[in-house]
Design a protein around this motif. Structure first.
Motif, PDB file in Angstrom:
ATOM      1  N   PRO A 163      -9.923 -96.283 -30.042  1.00  0.00           N
ATOM      2  CA  PRO A 163      -9.932 -95.451 -28.839  1.00  0.00           C
ATOM      3  C   PRO A 163      -9.506 -94.005 -29.092  1.00  0.00           C
ATOM      4  N   VAL A 164      -9.088 -93.700 -30.315  1.00  0.00           N
ATOM      5  CA  VAL A 164      -8.566 -92.365 -30.622  1.00  0.00           C
ATOM      6  C   VAL A 164      -9.663 -91.478 -31.193  1.00  0.00           C
ATOM      7  N   LYS A 165      -9.762 -90.286 -30.646  1.00  0.00           N
ATOM      8  CA  LYS A 165     -10.741 -89.301 -31.121  1.00  0.00           C
ATOM      9  C   LYS A 165     -10.000 -88.055 -31.592  1.00  0.00           C
ATOM     10  N   LEU A 166     -10.307 -87.626 -32.810  1.00  0.00           N
ATOM     11  CA  LEU A 166      -9.775 -86.389 -33.374  1.00  0.00           C
ATOM     12  C   LEU A 166     -10.901 -85.374 -33.393  1.00  0.00           C
ATOM     13  N   LEU A 167     -10.619 -84.186 -32.919  1.00  0.00           N
ATOM     14  CA  LEU A 167     -11.586 -83.099 -32.935  1.00  0.00           C
ATOM     15  C   LEU A 167     -10.955 -81.892 -33.603  1.00  0.00           C
ATOM     16  N   GLU A 168     -11.647 -81.322 -34.591  1.00  0.00           N
ATOM     17  CA  GLU A 168     -11.181 -80.134 -35.298  1.00  0.00           C
ATOM     18  C   GLU A 168     -12.277 -79.076 -35.269  1.00  0.00           C
ATOM     19  N   THR A 169     -11.879 -77.841 -34.976  1.00  0.00           N
ATOM     20  CA  THR A 169     -12.785 -76.703 -35.050  1.00  0.00           C
ATOM     21  C   THR A 169     -12.084 -75.601 -35.811  1.00  0.00           C
ATOM     22  N   ALA A 170     -12.855 -74.643 -36.298  1.00  0.00           N
ATOM     23  CA  ALA A 170     -12.268 -73.540 -37.053  1.00  0.00           C
ATOM     24  C   ALA A 170     -11.471 -72.607 -36.150  1.00  0.00           C
ATOM     25  N   SER A 171     -11.794 -72.570 -34.869  1.00  0.00           N
ATOM     26  CA  SER A 171     -11.185 -71.584 -33.980  1.00  0.00           C
ATOM     27  C   SER A 171     -10.030 -72.110 -33.135  1.00  0.00           C
ATOM     28  N   GLN A 172      -9.782 -73.433 -33.144  1.00  0.00           N
ATOM     29  CA  GLN A 172      -8.724 -73.992 -32.302  1.00  0.00           C
ATOM     30  C   GLN A 172      -7.925 -75.031 -33.077  1.00  0.00           C
ATOM     31  N   PRO A 173      -6.694 -75.294 -32.631  1.00  0.00           N
ATOM     32  CA  PRO A 173      -5.914 -76.356 -33.278  1.00  0.00           C
ATOM     33  C   PRO A 173      -6.585 -77.717 -33.100  1.00  0.00           C
ATOM     34  N   SER A 174      -6.279 -78.630 -33.986  1.00  0.00           N
ATOM     35  CA  SER A 174      -6.795 -79.995 -33.896  1.00  0.00           C
ATOM     36  C   SER A 174      -6.287 -80.657 -32.621  1.00  0.00           C
ATOM     37  N   VAL A 175      -7.121 -81.489 -32.016  1.00  0.00           N
ATOM     38  CA  VAL A 175      -6.710 -82.207 -30.809  1.00  0.00           C
ATOM     39  C   VAL A 175      -7.061 -83.683 -30.917  1.00  0.00           C
ATOM     40  N   LEU A 176      -6.220 -84.493 -30.309  1.00  0.00           N
ATOM     41  CA  LEU A 176      -6.414 -85.939 -30.244  1.00  0.00           C
ATOM     42  C   LEU A 176      -6.581 -86.363 -28.798  1.00  0.00           C
ATOM     43  N   PHE A 177      -7.435 -87.343 -28.581  1.00  0.00           N
ATOM     44  CA  PHE A 177      -7.601 -87.914 -27.252  1.00  0.00           C
ATOM     45  C   PHE A 177      -7.566 -89.427 -27.355  1.00  0.00           C
ATOM     46  N   ASP A 178      -7.015 -90.071 -26.357  1.00  0.00           N
ATOM     47  CA  ASP A 178      -7.079 -91.520 -26.223  1.00  0.00           C
ATOM     48  C   ASP A 178      -8.191 -91.791 -25.226  1.00  0.00           C
ATOM     49  N   LEU A 179      -9.366 -92.147 -25.734  1.00  0.00           N
ATOM     50  CA  LEU A 179     -10.534 -92.310 -24.879  1.00  0.00           C
ATOM     51  C   LEU A 179     -10.434 -93.506 -23.938  1.00  0.00           C
ATOM     52  N   ALA A 180      -9.587 -94.461 -24.252  1.00  0.00           N
ATOM     53  CA  ALA A 180      -9.397 -95.593 -23.345  1.00  0.00           C
ATOM     54  C   ALA A 180      -8.675 -95.144 -22.078  1.00  0.00           C
ATOM     55  N   ARG A 181      -7.720 -94.251 -22.229  1.00  0.00           N
ATOM     56  CA  ARG A 181      -6.945 -93.763 -21.080  1.00  0.00           C
ATOM     57  C   ARG A 181      -7.506 -92.474 -20.494  1.00  0.00           C
ATOM     58  N   ASP A 182      -8.216 -91.716 -21.315  1.00  0.00           N
ATOM     59  CA  ASP A 182      -8.692 -90.384 -20.902  1.00  0.00           C
ATOM     60  C   ASP A 182     -10.124 -90.171 -21.388  1.00  0.00           C
ATOM     61  N   PRO A 183     -11.087 -90.901 -20.816  1.00  0.00           N
ATOM     62  CA  PRO A 183     -12.467 -90.798 -21.302  1.00  0.00           C
ATOM     63  C   PRO A 183     -13.095 -89.418 -21.094  1.00  0.00           C
ATOM     64  N   ALA A 184     -12.577 -88.630 -20.191  1.00  0.00           N
ATOM     65  CA  ALA A 184     -13.120 -87.288 -19.950  1.00  0.00           C
ATOM     66  C   ALA A 184     -12.519 -86.247 -20.893  1.00  0.00           C
ATOM     67  N   GLU A 185     -11.596 -86.672 -21.746  1.00  0.00           N
ATOM     68  CA  GLU A 185     -10.956 -85.789 -22.741  1.00  0.00           C
ATOM     69  C   GLU A 185     -10.324 -84.559 -22.088  1.00  0.00           C
ATOM     70  N   ARG A 186      -9.486 -84.791 -21.103  1.00  0.00           N
ATOM     71  CA  ARG A 186      -8.820 -83.697 -20.392  1.00  0.00           C
ATOM     72  C   ARG A 186      -7.351 -83.540 -20.761  1.00  0.00           C
ATOM     73  N   HIS A 187      -6.766 -84.584 -21.378  1.00  0.00           N
ATOM     74  CA  HIS A 187      -5.334 -84.568 -21.668  1.00  0.00           C
ATOM     75  C   HIS A 187      -5.085 -84.908 -23.139  1.00  0.00           C
ATOM     76  N   PRO A 188      -5.020 -83.905 -24.006  1.00  0.00           N
ATOM     77  CA  PRO A 188      -4.779 -84.170 -25.429  1.00  0.00           C
ATOM     78  C   PRO A 188      -3.444 -84.885 -25.654  1.00  0.00           C
ATOM     79  N   LEU A 189      -3.438 -85.740 -26.646  1.00  0.00           N
ATOM     80  CA  LEU A 189      -2.204 -86.432 -27.025  1.00  0.00           C
ATOM     81  C   LEU A 189      -1.294 -85.488 -27.797  1.00  0.00           C
ATOM     82  N   ASP A 190      -0.012 -85.642 -27.619  1.00  0.00           N
ATOM     83  CA  ASP A 190       0.984 -84.868 -28.358  1.00  0.00           C
ATOM     84  C   ASP A 190       1.762 -85.834 -29.242  1.00  0.00           C
TER      85      ASP A 190
END
Length: 70
Positions: free
Chosen positions: A16-43
């Motif tokens: 359920p965990v998605k990691l997204l990395e881009t050159a212009s922003q810090p890496s972000v994690l999402f729990d897609l089971a709890r946040d399928p719209a990817e609005r609340h990154p995990l800390d």
């Protein structure tokens, strides 16, 4: 795990965990089971580190097949 690379971004979905990395922003994690719209990154620094390690491993494993297709 599902790996994708392209257009200045790369990422990994591992369960359920998605990691997204881009050159212009810090890496972000999402729990897609709890946040399928990817609005609340995990800390969670430990989870981020483990997912970044998994992404690096997946990229290394994917490198040979990509070169064979080139």
């Amino acid at each position: 795990p599902f790996l994708w690379i392209g257009d200045g971004a790369r990422g990994l979905r591992n369960g359920p965990v998605k990691l997204l990395e881009t050159a212009s922003q810090p890496s972000v994690l999402f729990d897609l089971a709890r946040d399928p719209a990817e609005r609340h990154p995990l800390d969670d620094a430990a989870l981020l580190a483990s997912q970044q390690s998994a992404l690096a491993s997946a990229e290394r494993a994917d490198e040979a097949p990509r070169k064979a297709l080139a």
